[in-house]
Design a protein around this motif. Structure first.
Motif, PDB file in Angstrom:
ATOM      1  N   ASP A 234      46.734  27.004  42.087  1.00 39.92           N
ATOM      2  CA  ASP A 234      47.797  27.366  43.038  1.00 39.92           C
ATOM      3  C   ASP A 234      47.659  28.816  43.498  1.00 39.92           C
ATOM      4  OD1 ASP A 234      48.881  24.812  42.834  1.00 39.92           O
ATOM      5  OD2 ASP A 234      50.208  25.376  41.171  1.00 39.92           O
ATOM      6  N   GLY A 235      46.420  29.230  43.697  1.00 41.00           N
ATOM      7  CA  GLY A 235      46.150  30.561  44.222  1.00 41.00           C
ATOM      8  C   GLY A 235      46.176  31.675  43.204  1.00 41.00           C
ATOM      9  N   LYS A 236      46.444  31.373  41.930  1.00 37.45           N
ATOM     10  CA  LYS A 236      46.501  32.398  40.888  1.00 37.45           C
ATOM     11  C   LYS A 236      45.319  32.240  39.938  1.00 37.45           C
ATOM     12  CE  LYS A 236      51.542  32.910  40.951  1.00 37.45           C
ATOM     13  NZ  LYS A 236      52.782  32.854  40.136  1.00 37.45           N
ATOM     14  N   LYS A 237      44.819  33.360  39.458  1.00 35.26           N
ATOM     15  CA  LYS A 237      43.648  33.370  38.581  1.00 35.26           C
ATOM     16  C   LYS A 237      43.968  32.727  37.241  1.00 35.26           C
ATOM     17  CE  LYS A 237      40.055  36.562  36.944  1.00 35.26           C
ATOM     18  NZ  LYS A 237      39.612  37.981  36.962  1.00 35.26           N
ATOM     19  N   LEU A 238      43.060  31.888  36.776  1.00 33.67           N
ATOM     20  CA  LEU A 238      43.187  31.247  35.476  1.00 33.67           C
ATOM     21  C   LEU A 238      41.858  31.377  34.744  1.00 33.67           C
ATOM     22  CD1 LEU A 238      44.884  29.449  33.524  1.00 33.67           C
ATOM     23  CD2 LEU A 238      43.783  27.475  34.620  1.00 33.67           C
ATOM     24  N   GLN A 239      41.872  32.090  33.630  1.00 35.02           N
ATOM     25  CA  GLN A 239      40.654  32.248  32.833  1.00 35.02           C
ATOM     26  C   GLN A 239      40.540  31.113  31.828  1.00 35.02           C
ATOM     27  OE1 GLN A 239      41.432  36.497  31.708  1.00 35.02           O
ATOM     28  NE2 GLN A 239      39.271  36.737  32.245  1.00 35.02           N
ATOM     29  N   ILE A 240      39.312  30.661  31.611  1.00 36.57           N
ATOM     30  CA  ILE A 240      39.039  29.536  30.724  1.00 36.57           C
ATOM     31  C   ILE A 240      38.126  30.011  29.601  1.00 36.57           C
ATOM     32  CG2 ILE A 240      37.918  27.287  30.553  1.00 36.57           C
ATOM     33  CD1 ILE A 240      38.805  26.808  33.463  1.00 36.57           C
ATOM     34  N   PHE A 241      38.512  29.702  28.373  1.00 38.66           N
ATOM     35  CA  PHE A 241      37.740  30.150  27.215  1.00 38.66           C
ATOM     36  C   PHE A 241      37.183  28.947  26.446  1.00 38.66           C
ATOM     37  CE2 PHE A 241      40.492  33.631  28.411  1.00 38.66           C
ATOM     38  CZ  PHE A 241      39.596  34.684  28.449  1.00 38.66           C
ATOM     39  N   ASP A 242      37.842  28.491  25.417  1.00 37.44           N
ATOM     40  CA  ASP A 242      37.297  27.395  24.621  1.00 37.44           C
ATOM     41  C   ASP A 242      37.273  26.103  25.430  1.00 37.44           C
ATOM     42  OD1 ASP A 242      37.275  29.332  22.717  1.00 37.44           O
ATOM     43  OD2 ASP A 242      38.909  28.492  21.524  1.00 37.44           O
ATOM     44  N   SER A 243      36.161  25.403  25.349  1.00 38.45           N
ATOM     45  CA  SER A 243      36.016  24.175  26.128  1.00 38.45           C
ATOM     46  C   SER A 243      34.968  23.272  25.486  1.00 38.45           C
ATOM     47  CB  SER A 243      35.615  24.494  27.578  1.00 38.45           C
ATOM     48  OG  SER A 243      34.314  25.067  27.610  1.00 38.45           O
ATOM     49  N   THR A 244      34.896  22.047  25.963  1.00 38.07           N
ATOM     50  CA  THR A 244      33.906  21.077  25.502  1.00 38.07           C
ATOM     51  C   THR A 244      33.336  20.359  26.717  1.00 38.07           C
ATOM     52  OG1 THR A 244      35.110  20.728  23.427  1.00 38.07           O
ATOM     53  CG2 THR A 244      33.490  19.057  24.043  1.00 38.07           C
ATOM     54  N   LEU A 245      32.046  20.108  26.680  1.00 42.56           N
ATOM     55  CA  LEU A 245      31.384  19.365  27.754  1.00 42.56           C
ATOM     56  C   LEU A 245      31.304  17.887  27.396  1.00 42.56           C
ATOM     57  CD1 LEU A 245      29.567  19.064  30.300  1.00 42.56           C
ATOM     58  CD2 LEU A 245      27.624  19.655  28.823  1.00 42.56           C
ATOM     59  N   HIS A 246      31.724  17.037  28.321  1.00 44.97           N
ATOM     60  CA  HIS A 246      31.571  15.588  28.162  1.00 44.97           C
ATOM     61  C   HIS A 246      30.740  15.092  29.339  1.00 44.97           C
ATOM     62  CE1 HIS A 246      34.634  15.347  24.970  1.00 44.97           C
ATOM     63  NE2 HIS A 246      35.289  16.257  25.669  1.00 44.97           N
ATOM     64  N   ARG A 247      29.552  14.584  29.065  1.00 44.17           N
ATOM     65  CA  ARG A 247      28.664  14.119  30.135  1.00 44.17           C
ATOM     66  C   ARG A 247      29.064  12.732  30.618  1.00 44.17           C
ATOM     67  NH1 ARG A 247      25.831  17.120  26.561  1.00 44.17           N
ATOM     68  NH2 ARG A 247      24.494  18.777  27.393  1.00 44.17           N
ATOM     69  N   VAL A 248      28.856  12.493  31.876  1.00 46.78           N
ATOM     70  CA  VAL A 248      29.073  11.166  32.459  1.00 46.78           C
ATOM     71  C   VAL A 248      27.724  10.465  32.553  1.00 46.78           C
ATOM     72  CG1 VAL A 248      29.717   9.909  34.541  1.00 46.78           C
ATOM     73  CG2 VAL A 248      31.157  11.774  33.730  1.00 46.78           C
ATOM     74  N   ARG A 249      27.639   9.248  32.028  1.00 48.85           N
ATOM     75  CA  ARG A 249      26.361   8.534  31.949  1.00 48.85           C
ATOM     76  C   ARG A 249      26.178   7.520  33.089  1.00 48.85           C
ATOM     77  NH1 ARG A 249      23.940  11.951  28.377  1.00 48.85           N
ATOM     78  NH2 ARG A 249      25.211  12.195  26.499  1.00 48.85           N
ATOM     79  N   LYS A 250      27.282   7.047  33.657  1.00 49.95           N
ATOM     80  CA  LYS A 250      27.152   6.016  34.692  1.00 49.95           C
ATOM     81  C   LYS A 250      28.281   6.124  35.701  1.00 49.95           C
ATOM     82  CE  LYS A 250      29.230   2.712  31.441  1.00 49.95           C
ATOM     83  NZ  LYS A 250      29.033   1.438  30.721  1.00 49.95           N
ATOM     84  N   LEU A 251      28.048   5.562  36.881  1.00 47.84           N
ATOM     85  CA  LEU A 251      28.987   5.664  37.997  1.00 47.84           C
ATOM     86  C   LEU A 251      30.374   5.156  37.625  1.00 47.84           C
ATOM     87  CD1 LEU A 251      29.649   6.190  40.971  1.00 47.84           C
ATOM     88  CD2 LEU A 251      28.708   3.915  41.498  1.00 47.84           C
ATOM     89  N   ALA A 252      30.423   4.086  36.853  1.00 48.59           N
ATOM     90  CA  ALA A 252      31.719   3.500  36.510  1.00 48.59           C
ATOM     91  C   ALA A 252      32.594   4.446  35.697  1.00 48.59           C
ATOM     92  CB  ALA A 252      31.498   2.200  35.732  1.00 48.59           C
ATOM     93  N   ASP A 253      31.970   5.473  35.080  1.00 50.59           N
ATOM     94  CA  ASP A 253      32.732   6.420  34.259  1.00 50.59           C
ATOM     95  C   ASP A 253      33.224   7.630  35.043  1.00 50.59           C
ATOM     96  OD1 ASP A 253      32.312   4.811  32.063  1.00 50.59           O
ATOM     97  OD2 ASP A 253      30.494   5.883  31.423  1.00 50.59           O
ATOM     98  N   VAL A 254      32.822   7.748  36.305  1.00 54.62           N
ATOM     99  CA  VAL A 254      33.239   8.903  37.116  1.00 54.62           C
ATOM    100  C   VAL A 254      34.705   8.759  37.493  1.00 54.62           C
ATOM    101  CG1 VAL A 254      32.899  10.167  39.266  1.00 54.62           C
ATOM    102  CG2 VAL A 254      30.921   9.270  38.010  1.00 54.62           C
ATOM    103  N   VAL A 255      35.464   9.826  37.204  1.00 54.64           N
ATOM    104  CA  VAL A 255      36.881   9.864  37.558  1.00 54.64           C
ATOM    105  C   VAL A 255      37.147  11.152  38.323  1.00 54.64           C
ATOM    106  CG1 VAL A 255      39.250   9.895  36.710  1.00 54.64           C
ATOM    107  CG2 VAL A 255      37.521   8.550  35.501  1.00 54.64           C
ATOM    108  N   GLY A 256      37.765  11.051  39.491  1.00 51.32           N
ATOM    109  CA  GLY A 256      38.155  12.227  40.246  1.00 51.32           C
ATOM    110  C   GLY A 256      37.022  12.859  41.022  1.00 51.32           C
ATOM    111  N   LYS A 257      37.303  14.034  41.547  1.00 48.96           N
ATOM    112  CA  LYS A 257      36.328  14.809  42.309  1.00 48.96           C
ATOM    113  C   LYS A 257      36.203  16.192  41.674  1.00 48.96           C
ATOM    114  CE  LYS A 257      39.907  16.257  45.594  1.00 48.96           C
ATOM    115  NZ  LYS A 257      40.368  16.243  46.997  1.00 48.96           N
ATOM    116  N   PRO A 258      35.124  16.925  41.958  1.00 45.20           N
ATOM    117  CA  PRO A 258      34.920  18.225  41.311  1.00 45.20           C
ATOM    118  C   PRO A 258      36.122  19.155  41.463  1.00 45.20           C
ATOM    119  CG  PRO A 258      32.914  17.561  42.408  1.00 45.20           C
ATOM    120  CD  PRO A 258      33.968  16.550  42.795  1.00 45.20           C
ATOM    121  N   GLY A 259      36.550  19.689  40.324  1.00 44.52           N
ATOM    122  CA  GLY A 259      37.685  20.597  40.299  1.00 44.52           C
ATOM    123  C   GLY A 259      39.015  19.927  40.057  1.00 44.52           C
TER     124      GLY A 259
END
Length: 310
Positions: A234-259
Motif C-alpha cells: 500500500d505504498g509503504k516500505k516493508l522489510q522482509i527478514f526470515d523466510s522460506t523458499l517453496h518451489r513450484v514443480r508443476k503448473l497445477a500448483d501455481v497460485v496467484g501472480k508474482p507479488g
C-alpha cells in the motif's frame, strides 16, 4: 611480537583481544574518529580499557599518522576491518609490513559488501583472505585463505557470525605468525578471475517480484539482518527478514501472480513468485520494529489477493 593495530567495530575488537590473550604486545591502536554525536567505537573502548595508546587520525595519509606509526617500532601491522584508506607509506613502516583481512576468496568479490554478494548470487561457498594491502582496493598479494560453505538457507548473519568472523580472528593470528617468522608465501591475485562489487545497500536490496523465486530468496538471505530486503505494501516500505523458499514443480500448483499474497497462516504469509512462493516469517514495517509476519498480517488486516511491490 610487537603489533601496530588498525581496525574498528566488533571484528577489530575480537582480533585485538586474541593477540593480547596470547601475550603479544600491542604498541598502539589506530581507529577512525567518531562522527559528531556518535558513540565511541567498541574497538576504541576496549583499547582504552586495556590502557593501550589510541590514535584517531582523520586520515591515515597524513604526516601525523605516518609519524605515529614510525614511532611504534612495530614488527607487523594488523588491519582488522578498516574503512580508512591506508597508503603504502603507512603500511610498509612496520618491520614485516602489514596484513589485512577480507571476507571473500580474493580475487573474487573485492569491495565493501563481499559477504552479501555471494549469497545474493546463490553461491555455495565463500571464505576469507589475509593479504598485503596495496593502493588498489583488495588487490594485494594473498598470504592465507580459508573457505566455508554457504548453506542453502544461510543468511548474511549466519555466514558471518558462525564462520567468517571466528575463522577470520584465527586466520589473522596464523598469518601474522607466518609473516613474522618469514615462512609465508605471497601469491599475486589473478586479475582475469577478479571481480569488484560496490555496496549492497537499500537500492540493491529491493525485491522485484517478477524475478525468479530463488533469486528473491537469495536476496532476502543476503540482506538479513542488514540492510534488510524490502518491498512495498500500500505504498509503504516493508522489510522482509526470515523466510522460506517453496518451489513450484508443476503448473497445477501455481497460485496467484508474482507479488500476490496467496496464503496467510499462523507461520506468516506467502507471496507468489516465478518458480515458487516465498513464505515470510519476520518483517519490519516502515517506522516500526521487527515482528512476526503473522502478527503483522493480523495488525494491518492483510488479505489474500493483495499485491506487494511497486
Amino acid at each position: 611480537m610487537r603489533i601496530a593495530f588498525i581496525g574498528q567495530q566488533d571484528f577489530g575488537k575480537a582480533v585485538l583481544e586474541a593477540f593480547l590473550k596470547r601475550g603479544d604486545e600491542v604498541a598502539a591502536v589506530f581507529c577512525a574518529p567518531e562522527k559528531p554525536g556518535a558513540k565511541p567505537d567498541v574497538l576504541k573502548t576496549a583499547a582504552v580499557e586495556k590502557g593501550l595508546t589510541v590514535f584517531q587520525f582523520p586520515s591515515l595519509k597524513s604526516p601525523e599518522a605516518e609519524a605515529a606509526m614510525r614511532g611504534l617500532d612495530a614488527d607487523i601491522g594488523i588491519m582488522a576491518y578498516v574503512l580508512q584508506f591506508a597508503p603504502q607509506s603507512f603500511v610498509n613502516i612496520p618491520k614485516h609490513g602489514t596484513i589485512q583481512y577480507h571476507p571473500s576468496l580474493l580475487p573474487r568479490y573485492r569491495g565493501p559488501s563481499s559477504i552479501n554478494w555471494p549469497i545474493a548470487r546463490g553461491e555455495l561457498q565463500t571464505g576469507l583472505t589475509i593479504f598485503r594491502p596495496t593502493d588498489g582496493l583488495d588487490e594485494g598479494p594473498v598470504i592465507l585463505q580459508k573457505t566455508c560453505p554457504i548453506g542453502a538457507d544461510a543468511t548474511l548473519g549466519d555466514v558471518y557470525f558462525d564462520n567468517l568472523f571466528p575463522m577470520g580472528v584465527e586466520a589473522m593470528l596464523e598469518a601474522a605468525d607466518l609473516v613474522v617468522a618469514g615462512e609465508h608465501v605471497e601469491i599475486d591475485q589473478d586479475e582475469d578471475a577478479a571481480s569488484y562489487e560496490g555496496w549492497f545497500r537499500g537500492a540493491e536490496a529491493e525485491i522485484h517480484w517478477s524475478a525468479h523465486a530463488e533469486q528473491i530468496y537469495n536476496l532476502i538471505r543476503a540482506a538479513n539482518p542488514a540492510p534488510g530486503a524490502w518491498t512495498t505494501l500500500d505504498g509503504k516500505k516493508l522489510q522482509i527478514f526470515d523466510s522460506t523458499l517453496h518451489r513450484v514443480r508443476k503448473l497445477a500448483d501455481v497460485v496467484g501472480k508474482p507479488g500476490e499474497v496467496i496464503a496467510i497462516d499462523d507461520a506468516g504469509f506467502s507471496v507468489c513468485a516465478q518458480g515458487g512462493r516465498i513464505e515470510i516469517r519476520k518483517v519490519k514495517a516502515e517506522g516500526g520494529k521487527k515482528i512476526a509476519a503473522a502478527a503483522f498480517a493480523q495488525e494491518v488486516g492483510l488479505a489474500v489477493g493483495q499485491v506487494l511491490g511497486r
